[in-house]
Design a protein around this motif. Structure first.
Motif, short mmCIF file in Angstrom:
data_model
loop_
_atom_site.label_atom_id
_atom_site.label_comp_id
_atom_site.label_asym_id
_atom_site.label_seq_id
_atom_site.Cartn_x
_atom_site.Cartn_y
_atom_site.Cartn_z
N CYS A 3 0.85 -1.19 0.00
CA CYS A 3 0.00 0.00 0.00
C CYS A 3 0.89 1.24 0.00
O CYS A 3 1.88 1.29 0.71
CB CYS A 3 -0.89 -0.01 1.24
SG CYS A 3 -1.83 1.50 1.50
N ASP A 5 0.21 4.04 1.22
CA ASP A 5 0.03 4.84 2.42
C ASP A 5 0.59 4.20 3.68
O ASP A 5 0.92 4.88 4.63
CB ASP A 5 -1.46 5.14 2.65
CG ASP A 5 -2.01 6.10 1.60
OD1 ASP A 5 -1.19 6.76 0.94
OD2 ASP A 5 -3.24 6.18 1.45
N CYS A 6 0.66 2.84 3.70
CA CYS A 6 1.05 2.23 4.98
C CYS A 6 1.93 0.99 4.83
O CYS A 6 2.25 0.35 5.82
CB CYS A 6 -0.19 1.88 5.79
SG CYS A 6 -1.04 0.43 5.18
N CYS A 21 -4.09 -0.83 0.45
CA CYS A 21 -4.41 -1.97 1.31
C CYS A 21 -5.91 -1.93 1.60
O CYS A 21 -6.59 -0.98 1.22
CB CYS A 21 -3.62 -1.90 2.61
SG CYS A 21 -4.20 -0.58 3.69
N HIS A 24 -6.98 1.32 3.47
CA HIS A 24 -6.89 2.54 2.66
C HIS A 24 -7.76 2.46 1.40
O HIS A 24 -8.18 3.48 0.87
CB HIS A 24 -5.43 2.88 2.35
CG HIS A 24 -4.72 3.40 3.57
ND1 HIS A 24 -3.77 2.68 4.24
CD2 HIS A 24 -4.90 4.56 4.27
CE1 HIS A 24 -3.36 3.38 5.30
NE2 HIS A 24 -4.03 4.51 5.34
ZN LIG Z 1 -2.67 1.13 3.60
#
Ligand SMILES: [Zn+2]
Ligand SMILES: [Zn+2]
Lengths: 317, 68
Positions: A3, A5-6, A21, A24
């Motif tokens: 992902c 973002d994470c 993910c 998100h």
């Molecule tokens: Zn994520």
């Protein structure tokens, strides 16, 4: 793939190349829906929304989303479901919906063609085939369902009906109407439908308008909605299937082709609405719903089927 | 390398022969299935089209279409 973002494992790559993910992805999806609602004025503050549910993943996911979104205004939201009487199909689909509504305490208003019109869709199709009435199953189903939902939305005091239509549905409908040469039907599309301002017509809104079918399905799975793949037995007669496969094949060669079809359509929609909105609309003398003719299309179907039915018939009043 | 794939819409399992270092997207191409029609699942979790495959992997392709 991770992902963006994470760093967790991605479940989806968006059209613009964002890998997301499950957490998100849900955020991305819900943000898109909220933006659609705001930007297109789909739900105004304090409005009462009736969610038209088929038991399929799209409308159930929509119901689940709106139920959470309106958690402080739950008196303003309810579900409506129509059992058309398609043996082995709708009964199966609605079972899951009833359970879902019971588990979440969502008020569900259930109606059936049989009670309302005196025949199931299966019976109407049989009558139409045996007597060569040439009314297509999807036409009977769509017209009668819309009429019934409009009638009860009005009667129960809802100002909008929300449907689970997604970007794929819209792209298919646009293309189908183009190919058939139906500009006046095109004018009825868009995230908020209806070309006539009429208090007898409850506006229909599509919060998932910019979400693809695949995004809807992933969202449904991630929110714990059971996705079955029972398909309607009458779908085999459906031209939509051809268009769906065509658009998906095209989209794998030209990614985003469905998005551009819909976005370009939205550019010309105001012109279409202007062109086709001047016509004033009357009331059906049988059921009172808005109708271009003296009798609406739903009542016309009922009138055609009626003579072949035994016993008493309710005209939907 | 061989990969086992269950196609939900057809209710059918197939064994597909792919080149080494193939990904889900290559599997879809071989099967002539559009990516917008299916959700790939490997070991019980949803994966993207970029997911690498190896010999003996089992993949499920869930149908996104629910027929209204
Ligand atoms: Zn994520
Ligand atoms: Zn009528």
């Amino acid at each position: 793939m991770a992902c963006e973002d994470c760093e967790k494992r991605a479940v989806y790559i968006s059209l613009s190349g964002r890998s997301l993910c499950s957490k998100h992805f849900k955020k991305y999806f819900e943000k898109k829906v909220i933006r659609t609602i705001k930007r297109h004025g789909l739900i105004e503050y304090g409005e009462r929304i009736l969610v038209a549910c088929s038991g399929g993943k799209d409308s159930t996911a929509l119901l689940s989303f709106l139920w959470r979104l309106m958690k402080n205004k739950r008196e303003n939201i309810a579900a409506i479901a129509v059992d058309e009487g398609i043996s082995g199909y709708r009964d199966v689909k609605l079972r899951g919906l009833v359970e879902f509504c019971e588990e979440n305490n969502i008020p569900l208003n259930k109606y059936s063609f049989k009670e309302q019109y005196g025949f199931t869709l299966d019976e109407a199709v049989k009558i139409s085939r045996e007597n060569r009435l040439k009314i297509k199953p999807c036409y009977i189903c769509g017209v009668l369902r819309r009429s019934l939902i409009n009638t009860y939305a009005r009667r129960l005091g809802f100002s909008k009906v929300a449907t689970g239509h997604n970007l794929d549905d819209e792209a298919q409908t646009i293309l189908m109407n183009y190919l058939r040469g139906n500009p006046s039907l095109l004018a009825r599309l868009g995230p908020k439908t209806g070309i006539v301002e009429d208090d007898g017509f409850v506006q229909r809104v599509k919060p998932f308008y910019f979400c693809t079918e695949k995004e809807d399905a992933i969202y449904a799975i991630l929110t714990g909605i059971e996705v079955d793949f029972v398909e309607c037995p009458y779908h085999v007669e459906n031209y939509r299937l051809e268009i769906r496969d065509f658009l998906n094949r095209l989209d794998s060669i030209i990614p985003g082709v469905k998005h551009s079809l819909v976005n370009n359509f939205l550019e010309i929609l105001p012109l279409l609405k202007r062109e086709y909105s001047a016509r004033s609309i009357g009331r059906c003398r049988v059921c009172g719903n808005p109708s271009a003719g003296e009798v609406c299309r739903a009542c016309m179907i009922v009138e055609k089927i009626n003579p072949f039915l035994g016993g008493n018939v309710n005209l939907g009043q | 390398m061989k990969v086992k794939v269950f196609i939900q819409r057809l209710r059918e399992t197939r064994v597909v022969d792919l080149e080494e270092n193939s990904r889900i997207e290559d599997l879809l191409k071989t099967l002539r299935i559009s990516s917008s029609e299916v959700i790939p699942v490997k070991k019980g979790v949803i994966v993207t089209e970029k997911e690498p495959l190896k010999e003996g992997d089992e993949v499920k392709l869930l149908s996104v279409v629910s027929g209204g």
